[in-house]
Design an enzyme around this catalytic site. Sequence first.
Site, PDB file in Angstrom:
ATOM      1  N   LYS A   1      77.325  57.778  65.735  1.00  0.00           N
ATOM      2  CA  LYS A   1      78.198  57.858  64.553  1.00  0.00           C
ATOM      3  C   LYS A   1      78.894  56.526  64.287  1.00  0.00           C
ATOM      4  O   LYS A   1      79.083  56.145  63.129  1.00  0.00           O
ATOM      5  CB  LYS A   1      79.249  58.958  64.731  1.00  0.00           C
ATOM      6  CG  LYS A   1      78.664  60.340  65.001  1.00  0.00           C
ATOM      7  CD  LYS A   1      77.657  60.779  63.959  1.00  0.00           C
ATOM      8  CE  LYS A   1      76.643  61.727  64.559  1.00  0.00           C
ATOM      9  NZ  LYS A   1      75.381  61.853  63.840  1.00  0.00           N
TER      10      LYS A   1
ATOM     11  N   GLU B   1      89.136  59.087  63.248  1.00  0.00           N
ATOM     12  CA  GLU B   1      89.086  59.052  61.784  1.00  0.00           C
ATOM     13  C   GLU B   1      90.351  59.689  61.219  1.00  0.00           C
ATOM     14  O   GLU B   1      90.922  60.584  61.830  1.00  0.00           O
ATOM     15  CB  GLU B   1      87.888  59.868  61.248  1.00  0.00           C
ATOM     16  CG  GLU B   1      86.575  59.148  61.276  1.00  0.00           C
ATOM     17  CD  GLU B   1      85.445  59.978  60.676  1.00  0.00           C
ATOM     18  OE1 GLU B   1      85.728  60.974  59.981  1.00  0.00           O
ATOM     19  OE2 GLU B   1      84.286  59.622  60.925  1.00  0.00           O
TER      20      GLU B   1
ATOM     21  N   HIS C   1      80.768  75.604  61.567  1.00  0.00           N
ATOM     22  CA  HIS C   1      79.728  74.594  61.360  1.00  0.00           C
ATOM     23  C   HIS C   1      78.352  75.184  61.127  1.00  0.00           C
ATOM     24  O   HIS C   1      77.354  74.454  61.096  1.00  0.00           O
ATOM     25  CB  HIS C   1      79.695  73.581  62.513  1.00  0.00           C
ATOM     26  CG  HIS C   1      81.040  72.930  62.730  1.00  0.00           C
ATOM     27  ND1 HIS C   1      81.575  72.036  61.845  1.00  0.00           N
ATOM     28  CD2 HIS C   1      81.971  73.084  63.705  1.00  0.00           C
ATOM     29  CE1 HIS C   1      82.775  71.665  62.265  1.00  0.00           C
ATOM     30  NE2 HIS C   1      83.035  72.292  63.395  1.00  0.00           N
TER      31      HIS C   1
ATOM     32  N   ARG D   1      66.078  64.487  59.168  1.00  0.00           N
ATOM     33  CA  ARG D   1      65.061  65.546  59.220  1.00  0.00           C
ATOM     34  C   ARG D   1      65.017  66.278  57.875  1.00  0.00           C
ATOM     35  O   ARG D   1      65.894  66.091  57.038  1.00  0.00           O
ATOM     36  CB  ARG D   1      65.452  66.570  60.296  1.00  0.00           C
ATOM     37  CG  ARG D   1      66.806  67.201  59.981  1.00  0.00           C
ATOM     38  CD  ARG D   1      67.144  68.396  60.826  1.00  0.00           C
ATOM     39  NE  ARG D   1      68.303  69.082  60.303  1.00  0.00           N
ATOM     40  CZ  ARG D   1      69.571  68.751  60.533  1.00  0.00           C
ATOM     41  NH1 ARG D   1      69.836  67.711  61.313  1.00  0.00           N
ATOM     42  NH2 ARG D   1      70.553  69.434  59.994  1.00  0.00           N
TER      43      ARG D   1
HETATM   44  C1  MV4 Z   1      85.600  65.572  59.053  1.00  0.00           C
HETATM   45  C2  MV4 Z   1      86.425  66.555  58.473  1.00  0.00           C
HETATM   46  C3  MV4 Z   1      87.637  66.146  57.966  1.00  0.00           C
HETATM   47  N1  MV4 Z   1      88.020  64.866  58.068  1.00  0.00           N
HETATM   48  N2  MV4 Z   1      86.018  64.293  59.110  1.00  0.00           N
HETATM   49  C4  MV4 Z   1      82.342  68.508  60.894  1.00  0.00           C
HETATM   50  C5  MV4 Z   1      81.018  68.211  61.496  1.00  0.00           C
HETATM   51  C6  MV4 Z   1      80.722  66.790  61.231  1.00  0.00           C
HETATM   52  N3  MV4 Z   1      79.473  66.677  60.546  1.00  0.00           N
HETATM   53  C7  MV4 Z   1      81.847  66.267  60.422  1.00  0.00           C
HETATM   54  N4  MV4 Z   1      82.773  67.335  60.227  1.00  0.00           N
HETATM   55  C8  MV4 Z   1      83.967  67.134  59.608  1.00  0.00           C
HETATM   56  N5  MV4 Z   1      84.409  65.856  59.576  1.00  0.00           N
HETATM   57  C9  MV4 Z   1      87.212  63.972  58.630  1.00  0.00           C
HETATM   58  N6  MV4 Z   1      87.623  62.696  58.740  1.00  0.00           N
HETATM   59  C10 MV4 Z   1      85.960  67.861  58.449  1.00  0.00           C
HETATM   60  C11 MV4 Z   1      84.730  68.160  59.030  1.00  0.00           C
HETATM   61  C12 MV4 Z   1      84.342  69.530  58.982  1.00  0.00           C
HETATM   62  C13 MV4 Z   1      83.211  69.944  58.282  1.00  0.00           C
HETATM   63  C14 MV4 Z   1      82.389  69.061  57.625  1.00  0.00           C
HETATM   64  C15 MV4 Z   1      81.278  69.492  56.952  1.00  0.00           C
HETATM   65  C16 MV4 Z   1      80.983  70.839  56.918  1.00  0.00           C
HETATM   66  C17 MV4 Z   1      81.762  71.735  57.565  1.00  0.00           C
HETATM   67  C18 MV4 Z   1      82.889  71.300  58.255  1.00  0.00           C
HETATM   68  C19 MV4 Z   1      83.698  72.232  58.891  1.00  0.00           C
HETATM   69  C20 MV4 Z   1      84.789  71.822  59.580  1.00  0.00           C
HETATM   70  C21 MV4 Z   1      85.117  70.473  59.625  1.00  0.00           C
END
Ligand code: MV4
Length: 504
Positions: A116, A200, A235, A292
């Site tokens: 990441k 972050e 998720h 993917r």
């Molecule tokens: C975040 C966020 C809020 N703020 N980053 C969750 C998995 C990963 N792919 C990134 N994710 C998140 N990153 C910041 N700076 C909230 C999430 C997140 C989320 C993102 C996409 C889809 C579902 C989610 C569920 C909870 C939190």
Amino acid sequence: MFSKVLIANRGEIALRIIRACQELGVKSVAVYSDADARAPHVREADEAINIGPAPSSESYLRGDKIIEAARRAGAQAIHPGYGFLSEREWFSRAVRDAGLVFVGPPPEAIAALGSKTAARTLAVMAGVPIVPGSTESVADARAAAAIAEQYGYPVLLKAVAGGGGKGMRVVRAASELASALESARREAKNAFGDDAVYVEKYIDGPRHVEIQILADSHGNVLHLGERECSVQRRHQKMIEEAPSVAVSPELRAQMGDTAVRMARAAGYVNAGTCEFLLDRDGQFYFLEMNTRLQVEHPVTELVYGIDLVYWQLRVAAGEVLPFEQSALVPRGWAIECRITSEEMSSGFLPSTGRVEYLHVPSGPGVRWDGGIEMGSEIGLHYDPMLAKLIVWGRTRDHAIARMRRALLELTIHGVETSRDFHLRLMDDADFQSGEISIQWLEQKLPSITAVKPPGGDVALVALSAALLAERDRARPARTGSAASPAVAEVSSEWRRAALREGLR
Ligand code: MV4
């Protein structure tokens, strides 16, 4: 084009890839575990090779056995599908080193995007907006605190090797930082074998919007617009749609260009997805790139009229993408519901058993990407997703009405499924308005799952209606006949009740 492709996957996605192969005149080779000897993908492929016992670690994750199977069958390429080996850098490399073609990105691109912090650094260089925060892992709690102070609380600690939310911790105050860092590290170490964590700024209440990209090996990179994936629980996405109510044509062009820049910076080839957070004022931030084909790819296929798996195979064979970006415009609306073997009332525990009866919806605008059939045994070895129900409509309202209709047509007996849950979501006013964020479903869950299942009376009425309907099929009731004027009317009321409850 290849003459034979091996499919390193199972279930609905293996069948999906077999179909694309058939349309291209390419022979397909399935692989299967002992548990899948009678699975549909084994029967539908031109050939099938057993690769070991039921546990994935001894079968679908055995890259060595799969490459050996491809050699033995004389396949020239391996399509990994999603999950399993699809995003493993070493597998993409091993396939290439074996003189075969990996239907997916080169190992260098997977590596560049897998870390990441490396992906964030690449994004900054490519002018792609990222969530404010560090682009390197933090050494200790003091270093993390310094970064948190710089951006302001709340912050989110994330695993460098992460994905899917593992090793993630929200920190709302400096006093919580040290213990959150410790638990994030522990979880990251367990999940990825790497305890590196970075910081972050936490974005509150955003949407999850992702951009589909398609790249050939001649430098052509296209985007196929966005998918709205905010309806998720822990998720796990439950519903996806394309387009997103929150994305205007201008924002689509902007996010699309951004995703294309990211793909170019990573040397990306084949189908991939850039994940973004989209906040309430239309700001978007790159999260990660999925290297993917994704589960939810069909909604993009339906609104763009482009078969992504077909083009994955053609691009992997060295062909040029024949599309102009300016001609790629979404048409209408598509929604996908993931049909899983989970029991809503028990907090989504996996349900097991044999599929005793299956009626698959059809009709205008309905697509079923399934991996099950009557007689399928649903166990605990693999993912609980049984199928995807996808609909297309002219408008979002039309698509919701179609999904509702298609869900009512769907009957699965023998295992509990997410069907009723999806019906309730289609009837939900918030969902219908499109005013949803990534937190919406988990807030909504108590009220959605609290709805009581039909009581004993309804079951009796439904059963009676089914018997009457069966009798009427053999000897149609004459409406208003002198003998029994009321029967036809009552039975039609009962039929409606039975239909409403889906005769479950
Ligand atoms: C975040 C966020 C809020 N703020 N980053 C969750 C998995 C990963 N792919 C990134 N994710 C998140 N990153 C910041 N700076 C909230 C999430 C997140 C989320 C993102 C996409 C889809 C579902 C989610 C569920 C909870 C939190």
